[in-house]
Design an enzyme around this catalytic site. Structure first.
Site, PDB file in Angstrom:
ATOM      1  N   GLU A   1       2.606  -8.709  14.181  1.00 29.54           N
ATOM      2  CA  GLU A   1       1.762  -9.045  14.950  1.00 29.54           C
ATOM      3  C   GLU A   1       1.799 -10.464  15.123  1.00 29.54           C
ATOM      4  O   GLU A   1       1.876 -10.791  16.347  1.00 29.54           O
ATOM      5  CB  GLU A   1       0.320  -8.820  15.016  1.00 29.54           C
ATOM      6  CG  GLU A   1       0.272  -7.115  15.081  1.00 29.54           C
ATOM      7  CD  GLU A   1      -0.817  -6.551  13.939  1.00 29.54           C
ATOM      8  OE1 GLU A   1      -0.809  -5.254  13.854  1.00 29.54           O
ATOM      9  OE2 GLU A   1      -1.517  -7.297  13.287  1.00 29.54           O
TER      10      GLU A   1
ATOM     11  N   ARG B   1       0.864  -1.301   0.015  1.00 26.08           N
ATOM     12  CA  ARG B   1      -0.107   0.093  -0.038  1.00 26.08           C
ATOM     13  C   ARG B   1       0.728   1.231  -0.079  1.00 26.08           C
ATOM     14  O   ARG B   1       0.273   2.038  -0.394  1.00 26.08           O
ATOM     15  CB  ARG B   1      -1.163   0.028   1.132  1.00 26.08           C
ATOM     16  CG  ARG B   1      -2.050  -1.208   0.931  1.00 26.08           C
ATOM     17  CD  ARG B   1      -2.937  -1.331   2.045  1.00 26.08           C
ATOM     18  NE  ARG B   1      -2.669  -2.418   2.915  1.00 26.08           N
ATOM     19  CZ  ARG B   1      -3.202  -2.798   4.202  1.00 26.08           C
ATOM     20  NH1 ARG B   1      -3.584  -1.893   4.925  1.00 26.08           N
ATOM     21  NH2 ARG B   1      -2.607  -3.889   4.897  1.00 26.08           N
TER      22      ARG B   1
HETATM   23  O1  PRP Z   1       3.407  -1.478  11.754  1.00 27.85           O
HETATM   24  P1  PRP Z   1       3.194  -2.881  11.265  1.00 27.85           P
HETATM   25  O2  PRP Z   1       2.731  -3.894  12.529  1.00 27.85           O
HETATM   26  O3  PRP Z   1       4.393  -3.392  10.558  1.00 27.85           O
HETATM   27  O4  PRP Z   1       1.896  -3.080  10.169  1.00 27.85           O
HETATM   28  C1  PRP Z   1       1.758  -1.999   9.205  1.00 27.85           C
HETATM   29  C2  PRP Z   1       2.058  -2.888   7.848  1.00 27.85           C
HETATM   30  O5  PRP Z   1       0.902  -3.636   7.784  1.00 27.85           O
HETATM   31  C3  PRP Z   1       0.171  -3.483   6.456  1.00 27.85           C
HETATM   32  O6  PRP Z   1       0.757  -4.097   5.623  1.00 27.85           O
HETATM   33  P2  PRP Z   1       1.017  -5.658   5.368  1.00 27.85           P
HETATM   34  O7  PRP Z   1       2.139  -6.519   6.069  1.00 27.85           O
HETATM   35  O8  PRP Z   1      -0.397  -6.287   5.741  1.00 27.85           O
HETATM   36  O9  PRP Z   1       1.084  -6.017   3.892  1.00 27.85           O
HETATM   37  P3  PRP Z   1       0.113  -5.563   2.560  1.00 27.85           P
HETATM   38  O10 PRP Z   1       0.203  -4.040   2.380  1.00 27.85           O
HETATM   39  O11 PRP Z   1       1.034  -6.284   1.643  1.00 27.85           O
HETATM   40  O12 PRP Z   1      -1.075  -6.081   2.519  1.00 27.85           O
HETATM   41  C4  PRP Z   1       0.447  -2.153   6.157  1.00 27.85           C
HETATM   42  O13 PRP Z   1       0.216  -1.434   4.975  1.00 27.85           O
HETATM   43  C5  PRP Z   1       1.744  -2.007   6.792  1.00 27.85           C
HETATM   44  O14 PRP Z   1       2.613  -1.993   5.867  1.00 27.85           O
HETATM   45  N1  ADE Z   2      -5.796  -2.669  11.757  1.00 24.20           N
HETATM   46  C1  ADE Z   2      -5.206  -2.590  10.453  1.00 24.20           C
HETATM   47  N2  ADE Z   2      -5.941  -2.308   9.273  1.00 24.20           N
HETATM   48  C2  ADE Z   2      -5.129  -2.256   8.124  1.00 24.20           C
HETATM   49  N3  ADE Z   2      -3.970  -2.434   8.073  1.00 24.20           N
HETATM   50  C3  ADE Z   2      -3.252  -3.159   8.905  1.00 24.20           C
HETATM   51  N4  ADE Z   2      -2.053  -3.687   8.995  1.00 24.20           N
HETATM   52  C4  ADE Z   2      -1.936  -4.056  10.523  1.00 24.20           C
HETATM   53  N5  ADE Z   2      -2.835  -3.742  11.249  1.00 24.20           N
HETATM   54  C5  ADE Z   2      -3.864  -3.092  10.501  1.00 24.20           C
END
Ligand code: PRP
Ligand code: ADE
Length: 166
Positions: free
Chosen positions: A77, A40
């Site tokens: 997490e 994202r």
């Molecule tokens: O602060 P954190 O606990 O590290 O989480 C934040 C990250 O989680 C989500 O990405 P995700 O890992 O879900 O990957 P994606 O964007 O490919 O779905 C979001 O877009 C951040 O990159």
């Molecule tokens: N609550 C949340 N919503 C969207 N992206 C996330 N990545 C980690 N936690 C999230």
């Protein structure tokens, strides 16, 4: 409880205003690199990079970038993940902005900053649209500044969401 940024993308004015808020903050700050985190961060990083005249450096999930890369593992997490960055795109001393949509625990931004730091970049700031303050990700950034547009309280992290659905 998932903080979904896709409705924002369906509203061209809101999307543009979002990008413009970041551009206003970072233009003229001598930033030569905008590093965006897959997936994202690839939505918000490139328009910011173009508007401030910086290169865009993609930080990708493993095995997506061809050629020579450096890797950084991080704790989510639950479980682990990894980010990779091309070697050669960043020069020592360049000023970098790290962009993502959201900070939760901060592990992803930490890994991104580690990658850039390993090749000698100076991290100016991390920028996200949304912060989940209850997860205290800001405290994991080793004092590096974080700028967010929205603080979202009382949202679940993905571990809590999983538990609630069980
Ligand atoms: O602060 P954190 O606990 O590290 O989480 C934040 C990250 O989680 C989500 O990405 P995700 O890992 O879900 O990957 P994606 O964007 O490919 O779905 C979001 O877009 C951040 O990159
Ligand atoms: N609550 C949340 N919503 C969207 N992206 C996330 N990545 C980690 N936690 C999230």
């Amino acid at each position: 409880m998932f903080q979904d940024i896709t409705p924002l993308l369906l509203d061209p004015k809101a999307f543009k205003d979002t990008v413009d808020l970041f551009v206003e903050r970072y233009k003229g700050k001598n930033i030569s690199i905008v590093a965006g985190i897959e997936a994202r961060g690839f939505i918000f990083g490139p328009p910011i990079a173009l508007a401030i005249g910086a290169k865009f450096v993609p930080l990708r999930k493993p095995k997506k970038l061809p050629g020579k890369v450096i890797s950084q593992e991080y704790i989510l997490e639950y479980g682990r993940d990894c980010l990779e960055m091309h070697v050669g795109g960043v020069e020592h001393g360049e000023r970098a902005l790290v962009v993502d949509d959201l900070i939760a625990t901060g592990g992803t931004l930490c890994a991104a900053m580690d990658l850039l730091g390993r090749v000698g970049a100076e991290i100016v700031e991390c920028a996200c649209v949304i912060e989940l303050p209850e997860l205290k990700g800001r405290e994991r950034l080793n004092g590096k500044p974080l700028y967010v547009l929205i603080e979202c309280f009382e949202c679940c992290d993905s571990q809590k969401m999983k538990e609630e659905n069980e």
